[in-house]
Scaffold this active site. Structure first.
Site, PDB file in Angstrom:
ATOM      1  N   TYR A 111       0.790  -1.099   0.031  1.00 34.89           N
ATOM      2  CA  TYR A 111      -0.119  -0.071  -0.090  1.00 34.89           C
ATOM      3  C   TYR A 111       0.877   1.385   0.001  1.00 34.89           C
ATOM      4  CZ  TYR A 111      -3.748  -3.476   1.462  1.00 34.89           C
ATOM      5  OH  TYR A 111      -4.439  -4.492   1.665  1.00 34.89           O
ATOM      6  N   ARG A 123     -16.377  -2.234  -1.213  1.00 31.34           N
ATOM      7  CA  ARG A 123     -15.468  -1.128  -1.730  1.00 31.34           C
ATOM      8  C   ARG A 123     -16.272   0.176  -1.971  1.00 31.34           C
ATOM      9  NH1 ARG A 123     -10.990  -3.407  -2.658  1.00 31.34           N
ATOM     10  NH2 ARG A 123     -10.637  -5.419  -3.193  1.00 31.34           N
TER      11      ARG A 123
END
Length: 324
Positions: free
Chosen positions: A54, A205
């Site tokens: 990330y 999401r």
């Protein structure tokens, strides 16, 4: 509070997914992200989920800034295995023992800790036997560099093979009203093995946040712009499903997100969802779901609105990297 399986740590009902603070969902704001993480800890959340990919790397560094002063309040979970090139593109999955050790040392350094609470294999390396990967992970536990081990997006057989080498504390996989595949057998197997479950993307999401309708469009720096569930006819069908969920949420005086998270929590006592957010307001909305109890009738109604397989479109454009 929940326990991740019979051998895992105890966590608050929900954790905090930190990925979007550094990548994938548009530009980040470190100041607001740090406020959000600290507010989560103030509210009792103790599981912070990240990964070396990330950013890459910057999300671990962000969490490391919080750990400097609040280490004892945090179960820090990070992941390894997705290798990126200089452009930020994932070029391979690496589960070789040499890489496992190198990745762990890097995460320890960026987080600024002596031990990682939950170290997770992010994806299964099909070119390296899982026994070799988990043999290396078991060595890290023996050396005191890692406390618990987890694996993400792994099939039942892969989990069993890993578990035979060293106890798996948790399996992490996408799970929500829109992603119910783990209910086809994986959750039952984990229950038999005494393994916990960490549900990532429990709000689909953002589909289950209640913020997007059939006309939603996402900028190029938001990776949902390339996900099948967020485009064209798929998005229209999924938005219609959300409208049905919203009707029940409105009757209960809840947001769509709170109802969706309460549904995940109701699926088992050792299932811990880790909704991601970048703002304090959304965090507080999500955490309130821990106090919601759904009746059998409401759960049955949600099963009818969003049964297994109801989501239109795959989770990813290319599902070949998923081991289930």
């Amino acid at each position: 509070m929940r326990r991740l399986g019979k051998n895992g740590p105890t966590t608050f009902d929900l954790g905090l997914g930190c990925m979007g603070m550094s990548q994938f969902y548009g530009p980040g704001d470190d100041t607001e992200s740090l406020r959000t993480i600290n507010r989560a800890l103030d509210l009792g959340v103790n599981l912070l989920d990240t990964a070396d990919m990330y950013g890459p790397y910057t999300n671990e560094e962000l969490i490391g800034r919080v750990l400097r002063t609040r280490r004892e309040e945090v179960l820090v979970a990070t992941k390894f295995g997705n290798v990126k090139d200089d452009t930020g593109r994932v070029v391979r999955v690496d589960g070789t023992p040499e890489y496992v050790r190198r990745a762990c040392e890097g995460s320890l350094r960026r987080l600024g800790v002596d031990v990682i609470d939950i170290y997770c294999q992010h994806r299964v390396d099909r070119n390296t036997p899982i026994e070799e990967t988990w043999g290396a992970l078991a060595e890290l536990v023996a050396e005191g560099k890692v406390r618990y081990l987890a694996i993400s997006e792994a099939a039942e057989d892969t989990v069993r093979r890993a578990h035979a080498v060293h106890p798996v504390a948790a399996v992490q996989t996408e799970f929500s009203l829109f992603s119910r595949d783990p209910q086809r057998g994986l959750l039952r197997a984990l229950d038999d093995l005494g393994i916990g479950f960490i549900a990532y993307a429990p709000l689909g999401r953002g589909l289950l946040s209640g913020r997007y309708d059939a006309d939603a469009r996402f900028p190029d720096d938001d990776f949902r712009s390339g996900l099948p569930r967020f485009t064209g006819e798929n998005l229209r069908r999924n938005a219609a499903t959300v409208r049905g969920i919203r009707e029940l949420a409105d009757r209960r005086g809840l947001t769509v997100a709170q109802l969706a998270l309460a549904w995940v929590l109701a699926q088992g006592p050792d299932i811990v969802p880790i909704p991601g957010t970048k703002t304090v307001g959304r965090l507080e909305e999500n955490i309130a779901a821990a106090d919601v109890r759904l009746t059998d009738e409401e759960l049955a109604l949600l099963d009818g609105i969003a049964p297994v397989g109801a989501a239109a479109g795959d989770r990813y454009p290319d599902m070949s990297g998923v081991d289930i």
